[in-house]
Design a protein around this motif. Structure first.
Motif, PDB file in Angstrom:
ATOM      1  N   PRO A  35      84.221  68.280  87.569  1.00  0.00           N
ATOM      2  CA  PRO A  35      85.502  68.848  87.990  1.00  0.00           C
ATOM      3  C   PRO A  35      86.689  68.258  87.390  1.00  0.00           C
ATOM      4  O   PRO A  35      87.664  68.738  86.942  1.00  0.00           O
ATOM      5  N   LEU A  36      86.334  67.040  86.862  1.00  0.00           N
ATOM      6  CA  LEU A  36      87.348  65.693  86.730  1.00  0.00           C
ATOM      7  C   LEU A  36      88.105  66.152  85.231  1.00  0.00           C
ATOM      8  O   LEU A  36      87.576  66.709  84.162  1.00  0.00           O
ATOM      9  N   SER A  37      89.207  66.265  85.516  1.00  0.00           N
ATOM     10  CA  SER A  37      90.646  66.551  84.181  1.00  0.00           C
ATOM     11  C   SER A  37      90.058  65.380  82.823  1.00  0.00           C
ATOM     12  O   SER A  37      89.082  64.181  82.704  1.00  0.00           O
ATOM     13  N   GLY A  77      87.469  73.886  86.556  1.00  0.00           N
ATOM     14  CA  GLY A  77      88.089  72.818  86.140  1.00  0.00           C
ATOM     15  C   GLY A  77      88.625  73.095  84.749  1.00  0.00           C
ATOM     16  O   GLY A  77      87.740  73.650  83.888  1.00  0.00           O
ATOM     17  N   GLU A  78      89.282  72.139  83.661  1.00  0.00           N
ATOM     18  CA  GLU A  78      89.881  72.250  82.384  1.00  0.00           C
ATOM     19  C   GLU A  78      87.960  71.631  81.609  1.00  0.00           C
ATOM     20  O   GLU A  78      88.142  72.239  80.857  1.00  0.00           O
ATOM     21  N   GLY A  87      85.760  58.550  92.172  1.00  0.00           N
ATOM     22  CA  GLY A  87      85.422  58.139  90.258  1.00  0.00           C
ATOM     23  C   GLY A  87      85.048  59.392  89.624  1.00  0.00           C
ATOM     24  O   GLY A  87      85.379  60.266  90.088  1.00  0.00           O
ATOM     25  N   GLY A  88      84.296  59.455  88.644  1.00  0.00           N
ATOM     26  CA  GLY A  88      83.685  58.627  87.900  1.00  0.00           C
ATOM     27  C   GLY A  88      82.697  58.249  88.700  1.00  0.00           C
ATOM     28  O   GLY A  88      82.118  59.002  89.699  1.00  0.00           O
ATOM     29  N   THR A 140      87.082  54.607  88.236  1.00  0.00           N
ATOM     30  CA  THR A 140      87.054  54.919  86.850  1.00  0.00           C
ATOM     31  C   THR A 140      86.677  56.180  86.417  1.00  0.00           C
ATOM     32  O   THR A 140      86.521  57.130  87.617  1.00  0.00           O
ATOM     33  N   GLY A 141      86.758  55.992  85.273  1.00  0.00           N
ATOM     34  CA  GLY A 141      86.296  57.855  84.623  1.00  0.00           C
ATOM     35  C   GLY A 141      84.645  58.032  84.570  1.00  0.00           C
ATOM     36  O   GLY A 141      84.462  58.619  83.665  1.00  0.00           O
ATOM     37  N   ARG A 142      84.457  55.994  84.136  1.00  0.00           N
ATOM     38  CA  ARG A 142      82.784  56.343  83.687  1.00  0.00           C
ATOM     39  C   ARG A 142      82.248  56.471  84.308  1.00  0.00           C
ATOM     40  O   ARG A 142      82.230  56.372  85.406  1.00  0.00           O
TER      41      ARG A 142
END
Length: 330
Positions: free
Chosen positions: A32-34, A184-185, A72-73, A21-23
């Motif tokens: 650094p998550l996209s 990261g972005e 994750g998340g 999950t990205g939560r």
């Protein structure tokens, strides 16, 4: 130092990455998550978006995975999902399929009980804000509980100023992994606000991160994981395992684990005639009719480029339908 077992498998490229999950309940500026993943309740196995455990098992099989890293998340926000996927992976591959879990929470007794026997190693990520009082934090209390219940226990944190503040945690840990801070972005603005810069134009490493870890990495429980290692070794080895299992007879597998093949574009009016000609010239070596184009060995397409009409190119991409790295016209 002796590497955590999860790390030894990562070195071999033998761990599937399961993003559950990205939560997340935190908003760490250095995350650094996209944008595709950050804050979104999505599931990925390696680079493939999935929605069922069976798909994760298929992807793990395609790379001959010896284990899985769950990330994750914040995975514990979906602990039932973590338990379901972990249980099915263990059931399918056997108890020796090593599963490690990242979390920025301090799991409770009840949460740990849900993971006993299906997760082997827990990697706590105490946020930077709690490092000053790490010895009195919930993370240490949770780490002690988890250790007593049979989990391998470690901290995994990014390289930030103040790493020495984590030394009081060492007696309760099997290892401390320090990841080189990465640009990261979604964290670029925060990096710029703090005056950070990229170390070079090749990798995502932040300049100075290695220096912040200079002293603490001398400890025998500490392992430094460089951004360049993740790109040039860990990812490459994982791609090579996937390529070995999924490459078609006409795909060329490179040292980097990518595959190279030729593409011939087809047009509706001439499609059947061109495919017939492909069969005449290419069938012995193999080709794939993909509807609007044909895929075959790039060297064959180059050899017969004057005998088969149509736009031709050489494609290099990640295996198993992954990202295109380069496309070169013939």
């Amino acid at each position: 130092m002796t590497l955590a077992h999860g790390c030894t498998l990562c070195y071999k490229g033998a761990k599937m990455v399961l993003f559950v999950t990205g939560r997340c309940h935190r908003s760490c500026w250095y995350c650094p998550l996209s944008s595709e993943r950050k804050g979104n309740d999505v599931i990925f196995a390696n680079e493939h978006r999935i929605d069922a455990p069976e798909q994760a098992i298929e992807i793990a099989e395609r790379m001959s995975a010896l284990g899985t890293g769950i990330t994750g998340g914040e995975p514990l926000l979906c602990i039932d999902r973590v338990a379901l996927y972990s249980k099915l992976l263990k059931n399918h591959f056997g108890k020796e399929h090593h599963i490690h879990l990242y979390t920025a929470q301090a799991p409770t007794q009840q949460e740990l009980e849900q993971l006993v026997g299906i997760v082997d190693e827990i990697r706590f990520h105490p946020p930077r804000a709690c490092w000053e009082n790490i010895g009195e934090s919930d993370f240490i209390a949770s780490a002690k509980r988890a250790k007593e219940m049979g989990f391998a226990i470690g901290f995994e944190v990014p390289a930030l100023p103040g790493l020495d503040l984590l030394i009081p945690a060492f007696p309760y840990l099997d290892f401390l992994n320090i990841n080189e801070l990465e640009w990261g972005e979604t964290n670029a603005d925060d990096m710029r606000e703090r005056g950070f810069e990229l170390a070079d134009g090749v990798h995502n490493a932040v300049s100075g991160a290695r220096d912040w870890a200079y002293e603490i990495v001398k400890h025998d429980k500490v392992h430094w994981c460089a951004s360049s290692f993740k790109d040039s070794v860990q990812l490459r080895e994982r791609l090579r395992r996937i390529a070995e299992n999924t490459a078609r007879p006409f795909d060329e597998v490179t040292e980097d684990g990518t595959i190279v093949y030729g593409v011939l574009e087809l047009h509706p009016g001439t499609r059947d005639a061109v495919v017939a000609r492909c069969r005449a010239f290419l069938e012995d070596e193999g080709f794939s009719d993909c509807g609007d184009h044909v895929e075959t060995a790039w060297w064959l397409l180059e050899e017969y480029k004057d005998k088969i009409p149509g736009k031709k190119s050489v494609v290099e991409r990640y295996p198993d339908g992954g990202m295109i790295v380069e496309m070169t016209p013939l």
